[in-house]
Design a protein around this motif. Structure first.
Motif, PDB file in Angstrom:
ATOM      1  N   GLU A  21      10.924   3.818  -0.584  1.00  0.00           N
ATOM      2  CA  GLU A  21       9.685   4.310  -1.182  1.00  0.00           C
ATOM      3  C   GLU A  21       8.552   4.410  -0.168  1.00  0.00           C
ATOM      4  N   GLY A  22       8.843   4.120   1.098  1.00  0.00           N
ATOM      5  CA  GLY A  22       7.864   4.321   2.144  1.00  0.00           C
ATOM      6  C   GLY A  22       7.119   3.096   2.622  1.00  0.00           C
ATOM      7  N   ALA A  23       7.468   1.912   2.122  1.00  0.00           N
ATOM      8  CA  ALA A  23       6.798   0.692   2.565  1.00  0.00           C
ATOM      9  C   ALA A  23       7.343   0.257   3.920  1.00  0.00           C
ATOM     10  N   GLU A  24       6.485  -0.355   4.718  1.00  0.00           N
ATOM     11  CA  GLU A  24       6.913  -0.886   6.009  1.00  0.00           C
ATOM     12  C   GLU A  24       7.405  -2.322   5.795  1.00  0.00           C
TER      13      GLU A  24
ATOM     14  N   ASP B  70       0.833  -1.202   0.000  1.00  0.00           N
ATOM     15  CA  ASP B  70       0.000   0.000   0.000  1.00  0.00           C
ATOM     16  C   ASP B  70       0.868   1.252   0.000  1.00  0.00           C
ATOM     17  N   GLY B  71       0.479   2.209  -0.812  1.00  0.00           N
ATOM     18  CA  GLY B  71       1.176   3.479  -0.857  1.00  0.00           C
ATOM     19  C   GLY B  71       2.416   3.509  -1.719  1.00  0.00           C
ATOM     20  N   VAL B  72       2.744   2.385  -2.336  1.00  0.00           N
ATOM     21  CA  VAL B  72       3.948   2.298  -3.176  1.00  0.00           C
ATOM     22  C   VAL B  72       3.537   2.316  -4.646  1.00  0.00           C
ATOM     23  N   GLU B  73       4.243   3.068  -5.453  1.00  0.00           N
ATOM     24  CA  GLU B  73       3.995   3.123  -6.891  1.00  0.00           C
ATOM     25  C   GLU B  73       4.867   2.075  -7.564  1.00  0.00           C
ATOM     26  N   ASP B  74       4.249   1.078  -8.174  1.00  0.00           N
ATOM     27  CA  ASP B  74       5.009  -0.066  -8.685  1.00  0.00           C
ATOM     28  C   ASP B  74       6.020   0.324  -9.754  1.00  0.00           C
TER      29      ASP B  74
ATOM     30  N   GLU C  21      -1.148  -4.156  -9.075  1.00  0.00           N
ATOM     31  CA  GLU C  21      -1.340  -4.913  -7.851  1.00  0.00           C
ATOM     32  C   GLU C  21      -0.186  -5.849  -7.523  1.00  0.00           C
TER      33      GLU C  21
END
Length: 398
Positions: free
Chosen positions: A376-379, A317-321, A346
């Protein structure tokens, strides 16, 4: 025009290919393509073709006489299968649970077939009960399925049940194994599949351009009994077999260097052993999936129908692939791709095929992938991911 174009020296970048194909090419296969050309009817080229046919029968696990390599990519092999087997106004059943099932339908339509679909969600295999219901409704004479769906990372299970349903209805079965053959168990004769095709650039780690295909005697009889010729001259099995059969007559100019590469790839496969190759893919891809799951990302498919050669890793979630894909390529030299169709945005499609299915590649990918996701902000838990991959790889070495 007097000025000739100026070309720079050919210096391709050194990539680690972990997308849906092509995969890394083994150095021995690359060297084979730098050997001297011979004519496509030269006795030496005929010997190469004999070797390829022997190797392909081992790869397909078949005794089929009509086993050969189509001059073209996997899509050419697909068109050879449907273009020869399907006659005008014939009813064809194909799946709609992935991109390449849909392509089957397009090719069957161009061959003149009346196409119907059997449904399953993108990310799931066909259910034999649904296939049986589709047969009852549409009475197809040709049925196609995708064994390893490149767009979803799903392996079609219960293949023997599908072929049994088709044959009880006097239909012919076509299997797409482009993303699975050589990396995942497939047994053509034991599972009673009439036509199987694949590609050279994935689990075989050869360049694209010489695509394996096999027809059993039942399918060949249907081709010979056609009321009109196949619509493609180039891919007409009867014409192509003039070259690959006993006569070895000219049909079209064979891609000799590509055949060299395919032969060397099959030689490597024979040296490792087919079942050992299947086990290597499962082990190395398992280490990859252990790593991405431990870091907190995970796969989009359950283990029951996981396709080791093409892993559908969820986009957090929140990541641009696209950003992750671009950074992996430019900063780490690793190629992966995003989802197609219903899974666009997805999933990441991460290949683990052929010469790319090596421990070093998997370790490099998990480390770089986790680092980019974190930035990129992913946990994600980078240490857990790397540790799980290392532990899984070590288990095979004990």
């Amino acid at each position: 025009m007097d000025d000739s174009p100026a070309f720079a020296e050919l210096l391709p970048p050194d990539r680690t290919l972990m997308g849906p194909g092509p995969s890394d090419v083994h150095p021995r296969v690359l060297r084979s393509m730098a050997t001297p050309l011979v004519g496509y009817l030269d006795d030496y080229c005929v010997e190469i073709m004999d070797d390829i046919q022997e190797g392909l029968r081992y790869l397909f696990q078949t005794d089929n006489e009509h086993t050969l390599a189509v001059s073209g990519t996997g899509s050419a092999a697909m068109e050879t299968a449907f273009g020869n087997l399907v006659e005008p106004d014939e009813t064809v059943l194909v799946p709609d649970n992935g991109y390449f099932g849909a392509r089957m339908g397009e090719m069957a339509e161009r061959a003149g077939g009346e196409v119907h679909t059997v449904s399953a969600p993108w990310g799931e295999p066909l259910d034999p009960a649904d296939v049986e219901a589709a047969f009852e409704e549409h009475s197809p004479t040709v049925f196609g399925f995708v064994h390893g769906e490149t767009s979803t990372g799903v392996r079609q299970t219960r293949v023997s049940e599908l072929t049994e349903i088709a044959h009880e209805n006097d239909a012919y079965v076509v299997a797409d194994t482009v993303a699975s053959l050589g990396g995942v168990e497939f047994r053509t004769d034991e599972w009673d599949v009439d036509v199987v095709y694949s590609g050279s650039q994935k689990c075989l780690s050869a360049p694209p351009g010489a695509s394996p295909i096999t027809f059993n005697d039942r399918a060949v009889e249907k081709v010979h009994a056609r009321e009109e010729p196949a619509r493609s001259w180039y891919l007409d099995l009867e014409g192509v077999w003039e070259y690959w059969g006993e006569e070895r007559n000219y049909h079209h100019t064979a891609p000799v260097s590509t055949l060299y590469a395919l032969r060397e790839a099959l030689r490597l496969l024979a040296e490792e052993g087919l079942e050992a190759t299947w086990e290597r893919h499962e082990h190395v891809a398992g280490a990859l999936t252990d790593g991405v799951e431990a870091m907190g990302v995970g796969l989009n498919t359950p283990e029951e129908y996981w396709l080791p050669t093409l892993n559908p890793v969820r986009v957090p979630d929140g990541v641009e692939d696209g950003q992750v894909i671009d950074r992996l390529l430019t900063e780490h030299g690793i190629e992966i791709v995003g989802g197609l169709g219903a899974l666009d945005g997805e999933i990441f499609r991460v290949g683990c095929m052929g010469h790319s299915a090596r421990p070093a590649n998997v370790s490099q990918f998990v480390s770089a992938f986790g680092a980019v996701l974190a930035e990129e902000g992913a946990e994600v838990d980078l240490e857990a991911g790397a540790g799980a991959t290392a532990s899984a790889l070590a288990r095979r070495d004990r």
